[in-house]
Write a protein that holds these residues in place. Structure first.
Motif, mmCIF file in Angstrom:
data_model
loop_
_atom_site.group_PDB
_atom_site.id
_atom_site.type_symbol
_atom_site.label_atom_id
_atom_site.label_comp_id
_atom_site.label_asym_id
_atom_site.label_seq_id
_atom_site.Cartn_x
_atom_site.Cartn_y
_atom_site.Cartn_z
ATOM 1 N N LEU A 130 -13.594 8.237 -1.593
ATOM 2 C CA LEU A 130 -13.857 7.851 -2.927
ATOM 3 C C LEU A 130 -12.756 6.697 -3.519
ATOM 4 N N PRO A 131 -13.475 5.303 -3.310
ATOM 5 C CA PRO A 131 -12.759 4.140 -3.780
ATOM 6 C C PRO A 131 -12.915 4.063 -5.495
ATOM 7 N N PRO A 182 -7.410 19.591 -1.021
ATOM 8 C CA PRO A 182 -6.273 18.467 -0.615
ATOM 9 C C PRO A 182 -7.078 17.345 -0.700
ATOM 10 N N SER A 183 -6.256 16.114 -0.952
ATOM 11 C CA SER A 183 -6.452 15.027 -1.098
ATOM 12 C C SER A 183 -5.383 13.709 -0.719
ATOM 13 N N ASN A 184 -5.807 12.750 -0.060
ATOM 14 C CA ASN A 184 -4.933 11.612 0.091
ATOM 15 C C ASN A 184 -5.156 10.549 -1.000
ATOM 16 N N SER A 185 -4.012 10.096 -1.442
ATOM 17 C CA SER A 185 -4.269 8.537 -2.393
ATOM 18 C C SER A 185 -3.976 7.413 -1.743
ATOM 19 N N PHE A 186 -4.400 6.425 -1.816
ATOM 20 C CA PHE A 186 -3.928 4.825 -1.435
ATOM 21 C C PHE A 186 -4.041 4.269 -2.855
ATOM 22 N N LEU A 187 -2.743 3.726 -3.242
ATOM 23 C CA LEU A 187 -2.591 2.975 -4.508
ATOM 24 C C LEU A 187 -1.976 1.621 -3.695
ATOM 25 N N PHE A 188 -2.808 0.686 -4.056
ATOM 26 C CA PHE A 188 -2.168 -0.571 -3.589
ATOM 27 C C PHE A 188 -2.248 -1.629 -4.869
ATOM 28 N N ASP A 189 -1.450 -2.923 -4.754
ATOM 29 C CA ASP A 189 -1.472 -3.710 -5.844
ATOM 30 C C ASP A 189 -2.917 -4.502 -6.254
ATOM 31 N N GLY A 229 -17.607 24.144 -5.732
ATOM 32 C CA GLY A 229 -18.294 24.495 -4.745
ATOM 33 C C GLY A 229 -17.672 25.418 -3.671
ATOM 34 N N THR A 230 -18.445 25.889 -2.674
ATOM 35 C CA THR A 230 -17.758 26.787 -1.681
ATOM 36 C C THR A 230 -17.263 26.189 -0.622
ATOM 37 N N LYS A 231 -17.393 24.871 -0.340
ATOM 38 C CA LYS A 231 -17.016 23.883 0.723
ATOM 39 C C LYS A 231 -15.498 23.212 0.633
ATOM 40 N N LEU A 232 -14.835 23.268 1.521
ATOM 41 C CA LEU A 232 -13.698 22.592 1.491
ATOM 42 C C LEU A 232 -13.625 21.066 1.976
ATOM 43 N N ILE A 233 -13.551 20.035 1.192
ATOM 44 C CA ILE A 233 -14.012 18.819 1.310
ATOM 45 C C ILE A 233 -12.808 18.072 1.030
ATOM 46 N N PRO A 234 -11.941 17.653 2.244
ATOM 47 C CA PRO A 234 -10.620 16.741 1.923
ATOM 48 C C PRO A 234 -11.310 15.463 1.450
ATOM 49 N N CYS A 235 -10.401 14.862 0.571
ATOM 50 C CA CYS A 235 -10.735 13.667 -0.150
ATOM 51 C C CYS A 235 -9.798 12.311 -0.078
ATOM 52 N N ASP A 236 -10.161 11.303 0.172
ATOM 53 C CA ASP A 236 -9.343 10.085 0.211
ATOM 54 C C ASP A 236 -9.961 9.211 -1.138
ATOM 55 N N PHE A 237 -8.871 9.364 -1.796
ATOM 56 C CA PHE A 237 -8.941 8.277 -3.170
ATOM 57 C C PHE A 237 -8.097 6.961 -2.788
ATOM 58 N N LEU A 238 -8.825 5.942 -3.252
ATOM 59 C CA LEU A 238 -8.389 4.440 -3.284
ATOM 60 C C LEU A 238 -8.429 3.817 -4.486
ATOM 61 N N ILE A 267 0.948 -1.198 0.014
ATOM 62 C CA ILE A 267 0.059 -0.174 -0.023
ATOM 63 C C ILE A 267 0.846 1.363 0.051
ATOM 64 N N LEU A 268 0.724 2.257 -0.977
ATOM 65 C CA LEU A 268 1.344 3.415 -1.073
ATOM 66 C C LEU A 268 0.183 4.433 -0.588
ATOM 67 N N PHE A 269 0.853 5.196 0.387
ATOM 68 C CA PHE A 269 0.031 6.309 0.840
ATOM 69 C C PHE A 269 0.611 7.719 0.486
ATOM 70 N N ASP A 270 -0.020 8.296 -0.423
ATOM 71 C CA ASP A 270 0.490 9.554 -0.959
ATOM 72 C C ASP A 270 -0.300 10.664 -0.154
ATOM 73 N N TYR A 271 0.238 11.454 0.609
ATOM 74 C CA TYR A 271 -0.435 12.600 1.192
ATOM 75 C C TYR A 271 0.226 13.965 1.009
ATOM 76 N N SER A 272 0.778 13.965 0.005
ATOM 77 C CA SER A 272 1.723 15.196 -0.531
ATOM 78 C C SER A 272 0.642 16.410 -1.111
ATOM 79 N N LYS A 273 -0.528 15.771 -1.522
ATOM 80 C CA LYS A 273 -1.361 16.945 -1.914
ATOM 81 C C LYS A 273 -2.277 17.429 -0.939
ATOM 82 N N ASN A 274 -1.718 17.562 0.261
ATOM 83 C CA ASN A 274 -2.267 18.313 1.446
ATOM 84 C C ASN A 274 -1.806 19.726 1.724
ATOM 85 N N LEU A 275 -2.765 20.578 2.345
ATOM 86 C CA LEU A 275 -2.186 21.925 2.528
ATOM 87 C C LEU A 275 -1.151 22.182 3.686
#
Ligand code: F6P
Length: 545
Positions: free
Chosen positions: A334-335, A463-470, A393-402, A46-54
């Motif tokens: 958001l898988p 901002p978002s996190n991304s999880f990329l796994f095999d 939109g006008t709201k800040l919504i942090p997202c997790d992509f998997l 599992i690669l956890f990329d959290y570089s696209k965060n504020l």
């Protein structure tokens, strides 16, 4: 103890947040080509990329300070070692023991719980092998074809999510169904195509007195007896999972058919216990144990890794960063994997029932925001539904992509298209599109159309996190679920709330019990507020019509 918001670490974060108000992710990536290495972590596949965060390096270290000053290490140890951290109910919280594949002793009230856990796992293995090998026969001598898990909340969402996610590992001789809602539609439509002779019911309920589950279980029993008119047949077609065997026996299920678990397993953390029986039946006990193994390895990572390299700790801290310092109210899951279509639904209970609290562990109202609203659905479907609001939109919504790098299936093109979207959305959220970029892309005649240009601008910097796994294997899924469970723990620990009770679900249940008898007579009801009275009386009129 000063309130959390009065602590020096919290105040430093407030000042830091003000100081980086103009932080721009595009610029951060332009200035630092190593940002990805700096803010990403690898755990098994599992690669956890959290570089696209504020965040900057300073943000991370201030957040880690917050965790340290919140005594997170000792709180983690307290959970793993069986202290009664669910203090309002005087219970230990030991879902980690259920997947403790090392078998090191875990003590509760002076007793090592591992031997009971292993006994139940062994019983699950014997039973699931029998059913899967067609040795468990129904009353008329036929093997089981359909399994119906009747349960709600944690006795439904975890098993349903995992069983669905692991469909590629499923036996093709068995169909597993899940019934949860007391709305009869759920049970009636599930049972319609089934044959009682080849159906096995699992009644899953920690307390074994939950109104919805008991109502569904009784109706299932009636449906069964209408087809096989023999009470003795219940023993071959009904099994139960509960911490309250006395309630199961009273229902009429053979004590031999009870799979036990314990009060130190929270409902929403129970898929690792015998509540996971439907999963084990669907994918086999070896795969179920791989699921446990994945979670166990994530537990070891959580317990032993320094906070700045600890995936669930970072997940938790980033959530706090947006929730408490940017005013974000929700978090999208958001898988990019259709098998994970119930992942968000599962996490809604895990997170919102755990951290939807407004008093601290001392019973005082908190003066800071706690658990986020969890929502989402698989990509790419969500892209055509609600992503517009996340982007513009006008709201800040942090997202997790998997997403998995490899699908279980092999149609040409699909997976690369899916993954191109999984990669493009976080990039678009981060990068956005400036007015200059929009103008450059527009045909000559539209370039002075200010409204069109403004409507095509994407602010970016989201901002978002991304999880990329095999691949979505049982083991990888186990690790991912455990990461999210521990993320919830980290946040609850820092917010100083009890993440393991759920008193907020009680009041509605109590009031429904008052209302139910009022629906059963013909009187006009006047004992509630005028809105509730009006609705009750309108229902009674409509029902008669
Ligand atoms: O929603 C309240 C709750 O108590 C959950 O925590 C639990 O998962 C669910 O009801 C079902 O409870 P049980 O497994 O006891 O039927």
């Amino acid at each position: 103890m000063p309130s959390l918001t009065q602590t020096p670490t919290w105040k430093s974060l407030v000042s830091h947040c003000a100081a980086i108000q103009n932080f721009d992710l595009r610029e951060a990536f332009n200035l630092n080509p190593r940002r990805f290495e700096q803010f990403s972590l690898q755990f098994n596949d599992i690669l956890f990329d959290y570089s696209k965060n504020l965040i900057t390096e300073d943000t991370r270290s201030l957040l880690v300070d917050l965790a340290t000053h919140s005594a997170l290490s000792s709180k983690i140890e307290a959970m793993f070692t069986g202290e009664k951290i669910n203090h309002t109910e005087q219970r230990a919280v030991l879902h980690t023991a259920l997947r403790n594949r090392s078998n090191h002793p875990v003590m509760v009230d002076g007793v090592d719980v591992m031997s009971n856990i292993n006994q139940v796992l062994a019983k699950m293995r014997v039973f699931t092998d029998k059913v899967r090998n067609e040795q468990w026969l129904g009353q008329t001598g036929k093997p089981v074809k359909d399994i119906v898990n009747i349960g709600i909340g944690g006795s439904n969402l975890g098993p349903k999510m995992v069983a669905t996610a692991l469909t590629p590992y499923a036996s093709d001789k068995l169909n597993v169904h899940f019934v949860s809602n007391v709305d009869q539609t759920d049970l009636v439509e599930t049972l319609k195509p089934l044959n009682a002779e080849t159906t096995l019911f699992i009644v899953a309920s920690k307390m074994f007195n939950t109104q919805e589950t008991m109502t569904n279980a009784h109706s299932a029993r009636n449906w069964f007896l209408e087809q096989i008119n023999d009470e003795k047949a219940i023993g071959k077609h009904f099994v139960a999972i509960s911490t309250h065997p006395e309630n199961v026996i009273e229902f009429g299920i053979d004590p031999e058919n009870i799979f036990e678990f314990w009060d130190w397993v929270g409902g929403r953390y129970s898929l690792w216990s015998s509540i996971g029986l439907s999963i084990a039946l669907q994918v086999g006990m070896d795969n179920f144990e791989q699921l446990l193994q994945g979670a166990h390895e994530a537990d070891l990572h959580f317990r032993d890794t320094p906070f700045d390299r600890n995936i669930p700790v970072i997940m938790g801290l980033l959530g706090i960063w947006y929730n408490n310092f940017y005013g974000a109210e929700s978090h999208a899951i958001l898988p990019y994997d259709q098998s994970l279509r119930y992942f968000c639904e599962f996490l809604q209970q895990s997170d919102m029932e755990s951290n939807g609290k407004s008093i601290d562990r001392e019973g005082q109202p908190v003066d800071y925001s706690t658990g986020p609203i969890i929502w989402g659905q698989p990509g790419t479907n969500g892209q055509h539904a609600f992503y517009q609001l996340i982007h513009q939109g006008t709201k800040l919504i942090p997202c997790d992509f998997l997403a998995p790098a490899n699908s279980h299936y092999h149609l040409p093109k699909h997976h690369d298209i899916l993954i191109s979207n999984f990669l493009a959305q976080p990039e678009a959220l981060m990068h956005g599109r400036s007015a200059e970029e929009v103008i450059a892309e527009l045909p000559e005649q539209d370039r002075n159309n200010a409204i069109l240009v403004a409507s095509k601008v994407f602010e970016g910097n989201k901002p978002s996190n991304s999880f990329l796994f095999d691949k979505l294997t049982p083991k990888t899924l186990g690790s991912l679920i455990a990461f999210y469970e521990h993320k919830i723990f980290v946040q609850g620990a820092i917010w100083n709330i009890n993440s393991f009770d759920q008193m907020g679900v009680e009041l509605g249940k109590v009031l429904a019990k008052v209302i139910l008898p009022e629906l059963l007579n013909d009187e006009t009801i006047g004992s509630h507020d005028c809105s509730t009275n009006g609705l009750i009386n309108a229902y009674k009129k409509l029902r008669k019509a």
